[in-house]
Scaffold this active site. Structure first.
Site, PDB file in Angstrom:
ATOM      1  CG  HIS A 139      -0.213   0.082   2.518  1.00  0.00           C
ATOM      2  ND1 HIS A 139       0.045   1.265   3.162  1.00  0.00           N
ATOM      3  CD2 HIS A 139       0.335  -0.888   3.282  1.00  0.00           C
ATOM      4  CE1 HIS A 139       0.713   1.020   4.278  1.00  0.00           C
ATOM      5  NE2 HIS A 139       0.902  -0.279   4.371  1.00  0.00           N
TER       6      HIS A 139
ATOM      7  CG  HIS B 195      12.331  -4.382 -14.642  1.00  0.00           C
ATOM      8  ND1 HIS B 195      13.190  -5.101 -15.426  1.00  0.00           N
ATOM      9  CD2 HIS B 195      11.426  -5.290 -14.180  1.00  0.00           C
ATOM     10  CE1 HIS B 195      12.832  -6.380 -15.439  1.00  0.00           C
ATOM     11  NE2 HIS B 195      11.763  -6.520 -14.677  1.00  0.00           N
TER      12      HIS B 195
HETATM   13  C1  LIG Z   1      23.631  -5.943  -8.524  1.00  0.00           C
HETATM   14  C2  LIG Z   1      24.086  -6.353  -9.897  1.00  0.00           C
HETATM   15  C3  LIG Z   1      23.426  -5.455 -10.962  1.00  0.00           C
HETATM   16  C4  LIG Z   1      25.605  -6.187  -9.939  1.00  0.00           C
HETATM   17  O1  LIG Z   1      26.074  -6.610 -11.175  1.00  0.00           O
HETATM   18  P1  LIG Z   1      27.588  -6.185 -11.584  1.00  0.00           P
HETATM   19  O2  LIG Z   1      27.662  -4.701 -11.715  1.00  0.00           O
HETATM   20  O3  LIG Z   1      27.929  -6.989 -12.799  1.00  0.00           O
HETATM   21  O4  LIG Z   1      28.446  -6.556 -10.320  1.00  0.00           O
HETATM   22  P2  LIG Z   1      29.457  -7.776 -10.091  1.00  0.00           P
HETATM   23  O5  LIG Z   1      28.841  -9.065 -10.555  1.00  0.00           O
HETATM   24  O6  LIG Z   1      30.758  -7.370 -10.659  1.00  0.00           O
HETATM   25  O7  LIG Z   1      29.536  -7.832  -8.504  1.00  0.00           O
HETATM   26  C5  LIG Z   1      30.156  -6.831  -7.750  1.00  0.00           C
HETATM   27  C6  LIG Z   1      30.198  -7.328  -6.307  1.00  0.00           C
HETATM   28  O8  LIG Z   1      28.861  -7.343  -5.788  1.00  0.00           O
HETATM   29  C7  LIG Z   1      28.500  -8.676  -5.393  1.00  0.00           C
HETATM   30  N1  LIG Z   1      27.119  -8.890  -5.838  1.00  0.00           N
HETATM   31  C8  LIG Z   1      26.632  -8.714  -7.075  1.00  0.00           C
HETATM   32  N2  LIG Z   1      25.318  -8.959  -7.096  1.00  0.00           N
HETATM   33  C9  LIG Z   1      24.982  -9.299  -5.846  1.00  0.00           C
HETATM   34  C10 LIG Z   1      23.750  -9.643  -5.256  1.00  0.00           C
HETATM   35  N3  LIG Z   1      22.620  -9.677  -5.980  1.00  0.00           N
HETATM   36  N4  LIG Z   1      23.743  -9.922  -3.928  1.00  0.00           N
HETATM   37  C11 LIG Z   1      24.897  -9.873  -3.210  1.00  0.00           C
HETATM   38  N5  LIG Z   1      26.089  -9.545  -3.710  1.00  0.00           N
HETATM   39  C12 LIG Z   1      26.123  -9.264  -5.023  1.00  0.00           C
HETATM   40  C13 LIG Z   1      29.481  -9.600  -6.128  1.00  0.00           C
HETATM   41  O9  LIG Z   1      29.651 -10.808  -5.423  1.00  0.00           O
HETATM   42  C14 LIG Z   1      30.718  -8.754  -6.149  1.00  0.00           C
HETATM   43  O10 LIG Z   1      31.322  -8.800  -4.883  1.00  0.00           O
HETATM   44  P3  LIG Z   1      32.944  -8.788  -4.722  1.00  0.00           P
HETATM   45  O11 LIG Z   1      33.396  -7.458  -5.304  1.00  0.00           O
HETATM   46  O12 LIG Z   1      33.148  -8.886  -3.249  1.00  0.00           O
HETATM   47  O13 LIG Z   1      33.438  -9.947  -5.496  1.00  0.00           O
HETATM   48  C15 LIG Z   1      23.682  -7.825 -10.260  1.00  0.00           C
HETATM   49  O14 LIG Z   1      24.533  -8.753  -9.605  1.00  0.00           O
HETATM   50  C16 LIG Z   1      22.243  -8.143  -9.883  1.00  0.00           C
HETATM   51  O15 LIG Z   1      21.928  -8.626  -8.782  1.00  0.00           O
HETATM   52  N6  LIG Z   1      21.336  -7.879 -10.831  1.00  0.00           N
HETATM   53  C17 LIG Z   1      19.916  -8.122 -10.687  1.00  0.00           C
HETATM   54  C18 LIG Z   1      19.471  -9.032 -11.838  1.00  0.00           C
HETATM   55  C19 LIG Z   1      18.005  -9.340 -11.780  1.00  0.00           C
HETATM   56  O16 LIG Z   1      17.426  -9.560 -10.732  1.00  0.00           O
HETATM   57  N7  LIG Z   1      17.376  -9.344 -12.938  1.00  0.00           N
HETATM   58  C20 LIG Z   1      15.953  -9.586 -13.042  1.00  0.00           C
HETATM   59  C21 LIG Z   1      15.570  -9.732 -14.483  1.00  0.00           C
HETATM   60  S1  LIG Z   1      13.847  -9.991 -14.669  1.00  0.00           S
END
Ligand SMILES: CC(C)(COP(=O)(O)OP(=O)(O)OC[C@H]1O[C@@H](n2cnc3c(N)ncnc32)[C@H](O)[C@@H]1OP(=O)(O)O)[C@@H](O)C(=O)NCCC(=O)NCCS
Length: 208
Positions: A132, A141
């Site tokens: 709410h 998104h």
């Molecule tokens: C947050 C996010 C955008 C980061 O992506 P990125 O910029 O490529 O980052 P990286 O993969 O290089 O990760 C960077 C750091 O964050 C951490 N990390 C990334 N995503 C994380 C998450 N979701 N939860 C916890 N830690 C996360 C990695 O382990 C890494 O840690 P480190 O530096 O200690 O090794 C991505 O991981 C994510 O969660 N995207 C959401 C995707 C999603 O839900 N899509 C839905 C489609 S319908």
């Protein structure tokens, strides 16, 4: 039942196409700027539909921009003056005391509770909960299984990753990225990328 056309023919578009058909709408045209990379070019049963831009804009049937990338969707919506449809899956629940902006889609199982305002060209993905009195900006998104509790605010263009949760009264800025599974317990500044439980900022998205 309506005639609807769809801009974008990537993965997100497939879901939108399914949603529109599920609602009994007729999909008249699908267009993509890069048709060679889309399902249209890939043995799809949609190959009879138009992917010609001039033809796509030759009528005023309402349309949906079916592109998951928030920046691309926003850029197109700002440029293309058209009638935009709103699509809500039959299994979604939308309170009569909430509003959805043009071009917004709510996928299967999505819930929007009372007093929430959802902006334009927003994606509320599968089984996402907007409880709410939320305020969701344009071009946001909300990924599958996200849980937004009461009085949450999400700024323009922000992406909330799958399964993230946000506690009541929290404000997330514009063009942020909230990582999958994050738990957000305090306000998030514009452009921040936040992951983990409790959520911590790991970097900032480039400014527009
Ligand atoms: C947050 C996010 C955008 C980061 O992506 P990125 O910029 O490529 O980052 P990286 O993969 O290089 O990760 C960077 C750091 O964050 C951490 N990390 C990334 N995503 C994380 C998450 N979701 N939860 C916890 N830690 C996360 C990695 O382990 C890494 O840690 P480190 O530096 O200690 O090794 C991505 O991981 C994510 O969660 N995207 C959401 C995707 C999603 O839900 N899509 C839905 C489609 S319908």
């Amino acid at each position: 039942m309506k005639r609807i056309k769809i801009y974008g023919a990537g993965g997100h578009s497939k879901v939108i196409l399914d949603l529109a058909e599920c609602l009994g709408h007729t999909i008249t045209k699908v267009f993509d700027d890069f048709p060679e990379h889309t399902y249209l070019s890939n043995g799809s049963n949609l190959s009879d539909l138009s992917s010609d831009k001039e033809n796509f804009f030759s009528d005023d049937d309402p349309m949906i921009i079916a592109i998951g990338n928030n920046q691309v969707r926003a850029a197109l919506a700002k440029r293309i003056k058209a009638r935009y449809e709103i699509l809500v899956h039959p299994s979604a629940t939308i309170s009569q005391e909430s509003t959805l902006g043009e071009g917004t889609v709510v996928n299967a199982g999505g819930i929007v509770q009372s007093g929430s305002t959802i902006g334009r060209h927003v994606i509320i993905n599968t089984a996402a909960l907007i409880d709410h009195d939320n305020k969701i900006g344009d071009f946001v998104h909300i990924s599958p299984n996200v849980s937004l509790t009461g009085h949450v605010e999400i700024g323009e263009g922000t992406h909330i990753g799958a399964g993230a949760s946000i506690i009541p009264m929290v404000k997330v800025g514009k063009w942020c990225t909230i990582g999958a599974g994050a738990v957000i317990i305090r306000d998030v500044p514009d452009f921040a990328v936040v992951v983990g439980n409790p959520g911590r900022i790991i970097k900032y998205n480039p400014m527009e």
